[in-house]
Write a protein that holds these residues in place. Structure first.
Motif, PDB file in Angstrom:
ATOM      1  N   MET A 131      13.408  33.019  41.200  1.00 20.49           N
ATOM      2  CA  MET A 131      13.456  32.437  39.860  1.00 20.49           C
ATOM      3  C   MET A 131      14.713  32.849  39.104  1.00 20.49           C
ATOM      4  N   SER A 132      15.250  34.033  39.403  1.00 18.89           N
ATOM      5  CA  SER A 132      16.488  34.450  38.753  1.00 18.89           C
ATOM      6  C   SER A 132      17.624  33.503  39.110  1.00 18.89           C
ATOM      7  N   ILE A 133      17.656  33.088  40.364  1.00 19.10           N
ATOM      8  CA  ILE A 133      18.679  32.148  40.828  1.00 19.10           C
ATOM      9  C   ILE A 133      18.437  30.760  40.248  1.00 19.10           C
ATOM     10  N   LYS A 158      19.487  27.300  33.017  1.00 12.95           N
ATOM     11  CA  LYS A 158      18.685  27.285  31.792  1.00 12.95           C
ATOM     12  C   LYS A 158      18.995  28.489  30.919  1.00 12.95           C
ATOM     13  N   LEU A 159      19.245  29.645  31.550  1.00 15.26           N
ATOM     14  CA  LEU A 159      19.610  30.826  30.776  1.00 15.26           C
ATOM     15  C   LEU A 159      20.946  30.612  30.081  1.00 15.26           C
ATOM     16  N   SER A 191      21.366  37.468  39.178  1.00 14.10           N
ATOM     17  CA  SER A 191      21.980  36.215  38.710  1.00 14.10           C
ATOM     18  C   SER A 191      21.938  36.110  37.197  1.00 14.10           C
ATOM     19  N   SER A 192      20.835  36.541  36.597  1.00 14.99           N
ATOM     20  CA  SER A 192      20.726  36.519  35.136  1.00 14.99           C
ATOM     21  C   SER A 192      21.746  37.458  34.512  1.00 14.99           C
ATOM     22  N   VAL A 193      21.919  38.628  35.110  1.00 16.18           N
ATOM     23  CA  VAL A 193      22.893  39.591  34.605  1.00 16.18           C
ATOM     24  C   VAL A 193      24.303  39.018  34.702  1.00 16.18           C
ATOM     25  N   GLU A 194      24.607  38.356  35.805  1.00 17.62           N
ATOM     26  CA  GLU A 194      25.916  37.732  35.975  1.00 17.62           C
ATOM     27  C   GLU A 194      26.188  36.710  34.876  1.00 17.62           C
TER      28      GLU A 194
END
Length: 252
Positions: free
Chosen positions: A172-174, A179-180, A212-215
């Motif tokens: 889900m992070s990917i 959307k983030l 991925s979210s952190v990136e």
């Protein structure tokens, strides 16, 4: 935190001690899954709980009374795990069902989440099941209403065998990267907004291990030098929880 004190104690059984340590080492996967569960519209988890050892010193015996019991409504800030005691103790008098509990990560003895009848974690449970005969294991699993599978094969993430990359990062992070990015684009103030504990969205995504979210957050200008209310930086949190894939993003 209530005035009920919590303590940690290791059993003498070497297999159980190893299970305690395995649960502590892999707790980050439990929290990663639970962090995504909080965001889902349709729940995917049937059960999510953490086992903690409670101890009470009593005058009538030399050794303290120790009971390992489950807590639910779990929260985690990278250092401290909190939740609500889910059952009444058999012998202890210093804790009761419904008490709020806070313990450091190294004081848990197990974790478990289930989805679609499949179990993840449950290391101490599998040690107990290993000592049962087949009929006893069937009865044990029926009492739980779950199929714990092979006690020699404990999974910590979804489809671990089919998709070992899920150990590296939650799918889900990917899938939610775009959307983030769109959300931050519409609400840029969210990048620097801190909650009552001083955590930003970057801190929370690091604790959950969402690379991925952190990136995305760093690309959009998140300040990696902001510290939490307790003075912990983004790098501190990544190291504390043990997300090896995220640490280099802050050391370079």
């Amino acid at each position: 935190m209530t005035d009920k004190l919590t303590f940690f104690s290791e059993a003498d059984n070497p297999e159980m001690i190893a299970a305690f340590h395995k649960a502590q080492e892999t707790f980050k996967y439990f929290w990663r899954e639970l962090s995504w569960e909080f965001r889902r519209i349709v729940p995917a988890l049937d059960l999510a709980c953490v086992k903690v050892a409670f101890m009470e010193n009593v005058s009538y015996q030399a050794a303290p009374i120790v009971e390992h019991m489950w807590i639910n409504d779990v929260e985690f800030d990278g250092y401290v795990i909190s939740g609500t005691l889910a059952n009444d103790p058999n012998e202890l008098s210093n804790v009761k069902n419904g008490d709020f509990v806070e313990v450091p990560l190294n004081q848990i003895s197990d974790w478990l989440f289930t989805s679609g009848g499949k179990t993840y974690g449950g290391f101490t449970i599998q040690v107990l099941r290993a000592g049962m005969d087949e009929e006893e294991r069937i009865g044990h699993d029926q009492a739980w209403g779950l199929d714990f599978g092979d006690y020699n094969d404990v999974s910590v993430v979804y489809e671990q065998k089919e998709h070992p990359e899920n150990l590296m990062e939650h799918p889900m992070s990917i899938n939610m990267k775009d959307k983030l990015a769109a959300f931050i684009g519409e609400h840029p103030a969210e990048l620097s907004k801190q909650d009552q504990s001083g955590y930003t969205i970057l801190h929370r995504e690091i604790v959950a291990g969402n690379k991925s979210s952190v990136e995305v957050l760093l690309q959009l200008g998140a300040d990696k030098n902001i510290k939490t209310g307790k003075g912990n930086s983004a790098l501190d949190l990544a190291k504390q929880v043990g997300w090896e894939e995220i640490i280099p993003m802050f050391e370079n």
